[in-house]
Design a protein around this motif. Structure first.
Motif, PDB file in Angstrom:
ATOM      1  N   ALA A 146       0.965  -0.935  -0.622  1.00  0.00           N
ATOM      2  CA  ALA A 146       0.061  -0.011  -0.097  1.00  0.00           C
ATOM      3  C   ALA A 146       0.645   1.256   0.297  1.00  0.00           C
ATOM      4  O   ALA A 146       0.563   2.455   0.432  1.00  0.00           O
ATOM      5  CB  ALA A 146      -1.056  -0.228   0.990  1.00  0.00           C
ATOM      6  N   GLY A 147       1.686   1.377  -0.557  1.00  0.00           N
ATOM      7  CA  GLY A 147       2.976   1.875  -0.748  1.00  0.00           C
ATOM      8  C   GLY A 147       3.439   3.461  -1.953  1.00  0.00           C
ATOM      9  O   GLY A 147       2.010   3.040  -2.680  1.00  0.00           O
ATOM     10  N   ARG A 148       3.652   3.966  -2.006  1.00  0.00           N
ATOM     11  CA  ARG A 148       3.849   5.107  -3.602  1.00  0.00           C
ATOM     12  C   ARG A 148       3.574   4.410  -4.594  1.00  0.00           C
ATOM     13  O   ARG A 148       3.172   4.339  -5.484  1.00  0.00           O
ATOM     14  CB  ARG A 148       5.120   5.571  -3.154  1.00  0.00           C
ATOM     15  CG  ARG A 148       5.604   7.144  -4.057  1.00  0.00           C
ATOM     16  CD  ARG A 148       6.451   7.488  -2.959  1.00  0.00           C
ATOM     17  NE  ARG A 148       7.445   6.801  -2.452  1.00  0.00           N
ATOM     18  CZ  ARG A 148       8.577   6.196  -3.315  1.00  0.00           C
ATOM     19  NH1 ARG A 148       8.675   6.216  -4.752  1.00  0.00           N
ATOM     20  NH2 ARG A 148       9.450   6.185  -2.749  1.00  0.00           N
ATOM     21  N   GLU A 149       4.642   3.297  -4.433  1.00  0.00           N
ATOM     22  CA  GLU A 149       4.613   2.419  -6.266  1.00  0.00           C
ATOM     23  C   GLU A 149       2.618   2.032  -6.602  1.00  0.00           C
ATOM     24  O   GLU A 149       1.890   2.120  -7.672  1.00  0.00           O
ATOM     25  CB  GLU A 149       5.337   1.780  -5.682  1.00  0.00           C
ATOM     26  CG  GLU A 149       6.641   1.508  -6.278  1.00  0.00           C
ATOM     27  CD  GLU A 149       7.697   0.602  -6.930  1.00  0.00           C
ATOM     28  OE1 GLU A 149       7.617   0.329  -7.994  1.00  0.00           O
ATOM     29  OE2 GLU A 149       8.448  -0.286  -6.090  1.00  0.00           O
ATOM     30  N   LEU A 150       1.788   1.453  -5.203  1.00  0.00           N
ATOM     31  CA  LEU A 150       0.759   1.388  -5.395  1.00  0.00           C
ATOM     32  C   LEU A 150       0.026   2.478  -6.102  1.00  0.00           C
ATOM     33  O   LEU A 150      -1.194   2.549  -6.656  1.00  0.00           O
ATOM     34  CB  LEU A 150      -0.332   1.134  -4.345  1.00  0.00           C
ATOM     35  CG  LEU A 150      -2.061   0.242  -4.435  1.00  0.00           C
ATOM     36  CD1 LEU A 150      -1.492  -1.065  -5.987  1.00  0.00           C
ATOM     37  CD2 LEU A 150      -2.333  -0.264  -2.837  1.00  0.00           C
ATOM     38  N   LEU A 151      -0.513   3.612  -5.546  1.00  0.00           N
ATOM     39  CA  LEU A 151      -0.899   4.730  -5.839  1.00  0.00           C
ATOM     40  C   LEU A 151      -0.414   5.429  -7.207  1.00  0.00           C
ATOM     41  O   LEU A 151      -0.619   5.713  -8.019  1.00  0.00           O
ATOM     42  CB  LEU A 151      -0.241   6.065  -4.864  1.00  0.00           C
ATOM     43  CG  LEU A 151      -0.929   5.866  -3.487  1.00  0.00           C
ATOM     44  CD1 LEU A 151      -0.376   7.156  -2.970  1.00  0.00           C
ATOM     45  CD2 LEU A 151      -1.932   6.054  -3.576  1.00  0.00           C
ATOM     46  N   ALA A 152       1.501   5.038  -8.097  1.00  0.00           N
ATOM     47  CA  ALA A 152       1.811   5.189  -9.275  1.00  0.00           C
ATOM     48  C   ALA A 152       1.599   4.506 -10.248  1.00  0.00           C
ATOM     49  O   ALA A 152       1.697   4.931 -11.409  1.00  0.00           O
ATOM     50  CB  ALA A 152       2.998   6.061  -8.613  1.00  0.00           C
ATOM     51  N   GLY A 153       1.104   3.114  -9.636  1.00  0.00           N
ATOM     52  CA  GLY A 153       0.525   2.686 -11.008  1.00  0.00           C
ATOM     53  C   GLY A 153       2.438   1.396 -11.590  1.00  0.00           C
ATOM     54  O   GLY A 153       2.123   1.871 -12.294  1.00  0.00           O
ATOM     55  N   THR A 154       2.509   1.905 -10.617  1.00  0.00           N
ATOM     56  CA  THR A 154       4.391   0.968 -10.874  1.00  0.00           C
ATOM     57  C   THR A 154       4.482  -0.215 -10.421  1.00  0.00           C
ATOM     58  O   THR A 154       5.889  -0.253 -10.494  1.00  0.00           O
ATOM     59  CB  THR A 154       5.463   2.662 -10.795  1.00  0.00           C
ATOM     60  OG1 THR A 154       5.592   2.325  -9.864  1.00  0.00           O
ATOM     61  CG2 THR A 154       5.315   3.255 -11.766  1.00  0.00           C
ATOM     62  N   LEU A 155       3.606  -0.815  -9.796  1.00  0.00           N
ATOM     63  CA  LEU A 155       3.870  -2.173  -9.012  1.00  0.00           C
ATOM     64  C   LEU A 155       4.523  -3.358 -10.907  1.00  0.00           C
ATOM     65  O   LEU A 155       3.114  -2.949 -11.904  1.00  0.00           O
ATOM     66  CB  LEU A 155       2.419  -2.705  -8.507  1.00  0.00           C
ATOM     67  CG  LEU A 155       2.642  -1.612  -7.155  1.00  0.00           C
ATOM     68  CD1 LEU A 155       1.533  -2.725  -6.143  1.00  0.00           C
ATOM     69  CD2 LEU A 155       3.740  -2.145  -5.875  1.00  0.00           C
ATOM     70  N   THR A 156       5.112  -4.467 -10.459  1.00  0.00           N
ATOM     71  CA  THR A 156       4.969  -5.216 -10.892  1.00  0.00           C
ATOM     72  C   THR A 156       3.568  -6.323 -11.607  1.00  0.00           C
ATOM     73  O   THR A 156       2.797  -5.566 -10.104  1.00  0.00           O
ATOM     74  CB  THR A 156       5.292  -6.574 -10.734  1.00  0.00           C
ATOM     75  OG1 THR A 156       5.045  -6.699  -9.160  1.00  0.00           O
ATOM     76  CG2 THR A 156       7.304  -6.122 -10.806  1.00  0.00           C
TER      77      THR A 156
END
Ligand SMILES: NC(=O)N[C@H]1NC(=O)NC1=O
Length: 175
Positions: free
Chosen positions: A71-81
């Motif tokens: 639930a961090g920055r990457e989830l918000l930015a849509g950059t997760l694998t």
């Protein structure tokens, strides 16, 4: 997936299929390719586990650092694998209340400050409440105990990702 199919893969194919079994660590798949032939898909899973276990403390910490925050920055930015996005969604982390999201971010930061690597848990075997509870309790662990705890979670994530790959392959051969 038939293990013979795995054994016939080029290194490039093998890394394309298994490169994210350990989050953002395609090097591990590239190294395991040299261990072919595998006698079973279980032997491949054991290969991942043994490779991870054989790493130095720094290597294990490196693996944990390749994992995105829950639930961090990457989830918000849509950059997760794709894999991580699915796992975090499965645990309900894509629809947290703002109070829970804030709490998780605070605990993640506290944990990282304490250990120097991110908190890792197999999200698909958990849910929001358990993750918050584990963050609160694991932050009190000793450094080495916690490193091992995170690594065991990585192995659970790997096992489920391998199962997904085999299930997808089984489905596509049925079509
Ligand atoms: N930080 C962390 O645990 N990340 C992971 N866990 C999981 O199940 N998928 C991830 O990306």
């Amino acid at each position: 997936m038939d293990v013979q199919v795995v054994n016939c893969m080029t290194c490039e194919e093998f890394v394309r299929v298994f490169g994210n079994v350990v989050e953002r660590c395609p090097l591990i798949a590239a190294a395991l390719w040299s261990r072919r032939p595998f006698s079973s898909t279980l032997e491949l899973e054991n290969g991942f586990n043994e490779f991870i276990d054989s790493l130095s403390i720094e290597g294990k910490e490196g693996i944990l650092r390749c994992h995105p925050d829950l639930a961090g920055r990457e989830l918000l930015a849509g950059t997760l694998t794709v894999e991580s996005r699915g796992e975090q969604g499965h645990a309900g982390l894509t629809s947290l209340s703002s109070a829970d999201a804030l709490r998780m971010n605070q605990l993640n930061s506290q944990y990282k400050e304490q250990f120097g690597f991110p908190f890792v848990i197999c999200a698909r075997m958990s849910d929001k409440d358990r993750i918050l509870q584990q963050l609160e309790s694991r932050v009190r662990n000793q450094q080495l105990q916690e490193l091992q705890c995170g690594i065991e979670e990585v192995k659970s994530i790997c096992r489920l990702r391998l199962q997904d790959i085999y299930n997808r392959a089984a489905k596509s051969t049925k079509l």
